[in-house]
Design a protein around this motif. Structure first.
Motif, PDB file in Angstrom:
ATOM      1  N   LYS A 136       5.655   3.752  16.553  1.00 19.76           N
ATOM      2  CA  LYS A 136       5.169   5.129  16.711  1.00 19.76           C
ATOM      3  C   LYS A 136       5.971   6.091  15.832  1.00 19.76           C
ATOM      4  O   LYS A 136       5.396   6.982  15.191  1.00 19.76           O
ATOM      5  N   GLU A 137       7.278   5.902  15.798  1.00 22.02           N
ATOM      6  CA  GLU A 137       8.108   6.774  14.976  1.00 22.02           C
ATOM      7  C   GLU A 137       7.746   6.620  13.499  1.00 22.02           C
ATOM      8  O   GLU A 137       7.650   7.616  12.760  1.00 22.02           O
ATOM      9  N   ILE A 138       7.527   5.377  13.077  1.00 25.12           N
ATOM     10  CA  ILE A 138       7.138   5.128  11.685  1.00 25.12           C
ATOM     11  C   ILE A 138       5.778   5.746  11.389  1.00 25.12           C
ATOM     12  O   ILE A 138       5.605   6.455  10.388  1.00 25.12           O
ATOM     13  N   ASP A 139       4.809   5.508  12.259  1.00 25.68           N
ATOM     14  CA  ASP A 139       3.449   6.036  12.036  1.00 25.68           C
ATOM     15  C   ASP A 139       3.462   7.560  11.976  1.00 25.68           C
ATOM     16  O   ASP A 139       2.832   8.161  11.088  1.00 25.68           O
ATOM     17  N   ASP A 140       4.188   8.193  12.905  1.00 21.89           N
ATOM     18  CA  ASP A 140       4.218   9.662  12.941  1.00 21.89           C
ATOM     19  C   ASP A 140       4.875  10.227  11.675  1.00 21.89           C
ATOM     20  O   ASP A 140       4.380  11.199  11.087  1.00 21.89           O
ATOM     21  N   LYS A 141       5.985   9.601  11.269  1.00 23.98           N
ATOM     22  CA  LYS A 141       6.711  10.109  10.105  1.00 23.98           C
ATOM     23  C   LYS A 141       5.891   9.925   8.834  1.00 23.98           C
ATOM     24  O   LYS A 141       5.798  10.842   7.992  1.00 23.98           O
ATOM     25  N   VAL A 142       5.284   8.763   8.679  1.00 18.52           N
ATOM     26  CA  VAL A 142       4.496   8.487   7.480  1.00 18.52           C
ATOM     27  C   VAL A 142       3.281   9.403   7.417  1.00 18.52           C
ATOM     28  O   VAL A 142       2.954   9.956   6.359  1.00 18.52           O
ATOM     29  N   ASP A 143       2.600   9.581   8.548  1.00 16.99           N
ATOM     30  CA  ASP A 143       1.438  10.479   8.581  1.00 16.99           C
ATOM     31  C   ASP A 143       1.837  11.899   8.179  1.00 16.99           C
ATOM     32  O   ASP A 143       1.135  12.560   7.403  1.00 16.99           O
ATOM     33  N   GLU A 144       2.972  12.359   8.700  1.00 19.12           N
ATOM     34  CA  GLU A 144       3.442  13.710   8.398  1.00 19.12           C
ATOM     35  C   GLU A 144       3.746  13.866   6.908  1.00 19.12           C
ATOM     36  O   GLU A 144       3.309  14.838   6.270  1.00 19.12           O
ATOM     37  N   LEU A 145       4.448  12.893   6.349  1.00 17.65           N
ATOM     38  CA  LEU A 145       4.832  12.995   4.948  1.00 17.65           C
ATOM     39  C   LEU A 145       3.639  12.858   4.000  1.00 17.65           C
ATOM     40  O   LEU A 145       3.550  13.574   3.000  1.00 17.65           O
ATOM     41  N   LEU A 146       2.715  11.950   4.319  1.00 20.55           N
ATOM     42  CA  LEU A 146       1.536  11.804   3.461  1.00 20.55           C
ATOM     43  C   LEU A 146       0.683  13.071   3.479  1.00 20.55           C
ATOM     44  O   LEU A 146       0.084  13.440   2.458  1.00 20.55           O
ATOM     45  N   GLU A 147       0.652  13.741   4.608  1.00 21.73           N
ATOM     46  CA  GLU A 147      -0.081  15.008   4.690  1.00 21.73           C
ATOM     47  C   GLU A 147       0.602  16.066   3.825  1.00 21.73           C
ATOM     48  O   GLU A 147      -0.044  16.805   3.072  1.00 21.73           O
ATOM     49  N   THR A 197       0.841  -1.195   0.000  1.00 15.71           N
ATOM     50  CA  THR A 197       0.000   0.000   0.000  1.00 15.71           C
ATOM     51  C   THR A 197       0.879   1.249   0.000  1.00 15.71           C
ATOM     52  O   THR A 197       2.095   1.183   0.199  1.00 15.71           O
ATOM     53  N   VAL A 198       0.232   2.382  -0.207  1.00 15.15           N
ATOM     54  CA  VAL A 198       0.946   3.652  -0.155  1.00 15.15           C
ATOM     55  C   VAL A 198       1.657   3.799   1.192  1.00 15.15           C
ATOM     56  O   VAL A 198       2.841   4.168   1.251  1.00 15.15           O
ATOM     57  N   ARG A 199       0.950   3.495   2.246  1.00 12.53           N
ATOM     58  CA  ARG A 199       1.534   3.627   3.575  1.00 12.53           C
ATOM     59  C   ARG A 199       2.759   2.729   3.738  1.00 12.53           C
ATOM     60  O   ARG A 199       3.801   3.152   4.251  1.00 12.53           O
ATOM     61  N   LYS A 200       2.660   1.502   3.277  1.00 18.46           N
ATOM     62  CA  LYS A 200       3.751   0.558   3.403  1.00 18.46           C
ATOM     63  C   LYS A 200       4.926   0.952   2.505  1.00 18.46           C
ATOM     64  O   LYS A 200       6.096   0.751   2.865  1.00 18.46           O
ATOM     65  N   ASN A 201       4.628   1.487   1.335  1.00 17.55           N
ATOM     66  CA  ASN A 201       5.699   1.958   0.463  1.00 17.55           C
ATOM     67  C   ASN A 201       6.511   3.056   1.134  1.00 17.55           C
ATOM     68  O   ASN A 201       7.741   3.031   1.119  1.00 17.55           O
ATOM     69  N   VAL A 202       5.825   4.030   1.720  1.00 18.51           N
ATOM     70  CA  VAL A 202       6.515   5.153   2.369  1.00 18.51           C
ATOM     71  C   VAL A 202       7.262   4.680   3.616  1.00 18.51           C
ATOM     72  O   VAL A 202       8.362   5.154   3.918  1.00 18.51           O
ATOM     73  N   ALA A 203       6.691   3.711   4.313  1.00 16.84           N
ATOM     74  CA  ALA A 203       7.287   3.225   5.561  1.00 16.84           C
ATOM     75  C   ALA A 203       8.427   2.239   5.334  1.00 16.84           C
ATOM     76  O   ALA A 203       9.156   1.922   6.284  1.00 16.84           O
ATOM     77  N   PHE A 204       8.606   1.761   4.128  1.00 16.08           N
ATOM     78  CA  PHE A 204       9.536   0.654   3.871  1.00 16.08           C
ATOM     79  C   PHE A 204      10.942   0.915   4.417  1.00 16.08           C
ATOM     80  O   PHE A 204      11.511   0.085   5.130  1.00 16.08           O
ATOM     81  N   GLY A 205      11.518   2.063   4.076  1.00 13.49           N
ATOM     82  CA  GLY A 205      12.872   2.363   4.527  1.00 13.49           C
ATOM     83  C   GLY A 205      12.999   2.452   6.027  1.00 13.49           C
ATOM     84  O   GLY A 205      14.027   2.085   6.610  1.00 13.49           O
ATOM     85  N   LEU A 206      11.955   2.945   6.672  1.00 11.06           N
ATOM     86  CA  LEU A 206      11.974   3.052   8.139  1.00 11.06           C
ATOM     87  C   LEU A 206      11.874   1.679   8.782  1.00 11.06           C
ATOM     88  O   LEU A 206      12.504   1.405   9.809  1.00 11.06           O
ATOM     89  N   GLU A 207      11.073   0.800   8.177  1.00 13.55           N
ATOM     90  CA  GLU A 207      10.888  -0.538   8.743  1.00 13.55           C
ATOM     91  C   GLU A 207      12.170  -1.361   8.665  1.00 13.55           C
ATOM     92  O   GLU A 207      12.525  -2.056   9.623  1.00 13.55           O
ATOM     93  N   ILE A 208      12.893  -1.281   7.547  1.00 12.27           N
ATOM     94  CA  ILE A 208      14.128  -2.057   7.455  1.00 12.27           C
ATOM     95  C   ILE A 208      15.221  -1.474   8.347  1.00 12.27           C
ATOM     96  O   ILE A 208      16.202  -2.157   8.655  1.00 12.27           O
ATOM     97  N   ARG A 209      15.042  -0.207   8.766  1.00 12.33           N
ATOM     98  CA  ARG A 209      15.964   0.383   9.732  1.00 12.33           C
ATOM     99  C   ARG A 209      15.504   0.137  11.167  1.00 12.33           C
ATOM    100  O   ARG A 209      16.096   0.656  12.100  1.00 12.33           O
ATOM    101  N   LYS A 210      14.416  -0.628  11.288  1.00 13.28           N
ATOM    102  CA  LYS A 210      13.886  -1.081  12.586  1.00 13.28           C
ATOM    103  C   LYS A 210      13.536   0.084  13.520  1.00 13.28           C
ATOM    104  O   LYS A 210      13.843   0.079  14.719  1.00 13.28           O
ATOM    105  N   LYS A 211      12.884   1.106  12.950  1.00 13.36           N
ATOM    106  CA  LYS A 211      12.373   2.201  13.760  1.00 13.36           C
ATOM    107  C   LYS A 211      11.144   1.720  14.526  1.00 13.36           C
ATOM    108  O   LYS A 211      10.481   0.754  14.148  1.00 13.36           O
ATOM    109  N   SER A 212      10.815   2.432  15.609  1.00 16.52           N
ATOM    110  CA  SER A 212       9.653   2.040  16.415  1.00 16.52           C
ATOM    111  C   SER A 212       8.371   2.282  15.640  1.00 16.52           C
ATOM    112  O   SER A 212       8.323   3.110  14.722  1.00 16.52           O
TER     113      SER A 212
END
Length: 344
Positions: free
Chosen positions: A113-124, A96-111
């Motif tokens: 909450k950090e992933i959700d906050d960053k993705v929400d901010e960027l999608l906005e 999904t769009v959300r997973k695409n944007v979050a991909f780099g953060l997930e492989i860097r093993k971010k928390s």
């Protein structure tokens, strides 16, 4: 002179050939930290090859690339701490769009909450906050490119490289994304290099512009300096519209139009002869919103050229095709051709 500790990217003596074609011919350029630099030039000028060499996607035949003080000439792209966005971006179609944007953060093993906050901010920011659950195939081309920009920025790269990122989008979306990119850059100051063939895009967005032609850099400097003080005819012609008047290249908006020789002059400018006033015939009047383009035929040489005047001036003149007018250049840029790239 820019000090070495303020330089984010330094390319020195870069050469790259594809068979008999010299894509880069002894190119050197320093890109300051926190700047937004546009690589501007026609197709085949070497701008994308230079960007891909900075990214590590092309290996130079000779020369070096230094990022943040580290020689990365032989370092893989994955270890250069860069974000890269192409004109046609290859998204993960099964995410999904959300997973695409979050991909780099997930492989860097971010928390989470950090992933959700960053993705929400960027999608906005990129206008996709209502599209989190969609897949790339359900997005328009412009939406996919905004997703690509969000994904590249999600990992907070040291350097952001953009290769014609808005090239496939319509004019209105391009303008909106340019405004967003400039605003975003002013907020985060990530060192950004933008490849474009669009002169208006470079002038609108960049702090500095490097104009390339045939694998070489013709001139580097701030947009206003390059526009007002071009190094040569190529830079002047490529960075904005030009007309040829009395054998010289001038900007169309620097041509004054009057119905009589005296009206083509401003006060205290001498005589029509000394100011270079010439006779021309109006071929066509084109309304471009606030501005009006007057297409003209030089009565002495038969050459076509055009002037750009305000709508108010055109209404005062009331010009029609076939009429005779008198024109002069109010400003002629000083062009000093140089053997080496000019730092404006």
């Amino acid at each position: 002179m820019t000090s070495s500790d303020s330089i984010e990217i330094s390319v020195s003596g870069a050469n790259k050939r594809f068979g008999d074609f010299a894509a880069l011919d002894d190119v050197s350029i320093d890109i300051p930290k926190g700047s937004l630099t546009a690589l501007l030039g026609p197709s085949g000028s070497g701008k994308s090859t230079l960007l891909r060499s900075i990214a590590g996607l092309e290996q130079l035949d000779s020369g070096s690339v230094v990022i943040a003080g580290k020689d990365v000439t032989t370092v893989t792209p994955q270890k250069r701490d860069i974000g890269f966005v192409f004109q046609h971006y290859a998204a993960f179609k099964h995410l999904t769009v959300r997973k695409n944007v979050a991909f780099g953060l997930e492989i860097r093993k971010k928390s989470k909450k950090e992933i959700d906050d960053k993705v929400d901010e960027l999608l906005e920011i990129v206008g996709l906050s209502g599209f989190q659950s969609r897949y790339p195939s359900q997005l328009s081309g412009g939406q996919r490119q905004r997703m690509a920009l969000a994904r590249a920025l999600a990992v907070d790269p040291q350097v952001l490289l953009l290769d014609e990122p808005f090239g496939a989008l319509d004019a209105r979306v391009r303008a909106d994304l340019r405004t967003w990119l400039r605003r975003l850059h002013d907020d985060v100051h990530v060192t950004t290099v933008l490849v474009t063939h669009d002169q208006q895009e470079a002038l609108d967005v960049a702090d500095r512009i490097a104009v390339l032609n045939k694998g070489r850099i013709e001139q580097i400097g701030e947009p206003r300096d390059l526009y007002d003080r071009p190094a040569n005819n190529f830079v002047m012609s490529f960075l904005g519209e030009v007309s040829k008047l009395n054998g010289q290249l001038v900007r169309p908006h620097d041509i004054r139009v009057g119905r009589t020789p005296d009206l083509a002059l401003a006060e205290h400018e001498g005589t029509a002869e000394s100011a270079g006033v010439l006779r021309a015939r109006v071929e066509r009047v084109v309304h471009l919103g606030f501005e009006v383009r007057i297409e003209l035929l030089n009565a002495a040489t038969g050459e076509l050229f055009f002037a750009q005047i305000t709508r108010g001036d055109n209404e005062a003149l009331g010009l029609q095709g076939g009429e005779t007018v008198f024109v002069r250049a109010t400003r002629v840029p000083h062009i000093a051709a140089a053997e080496a790239p000019v730092l404006a």
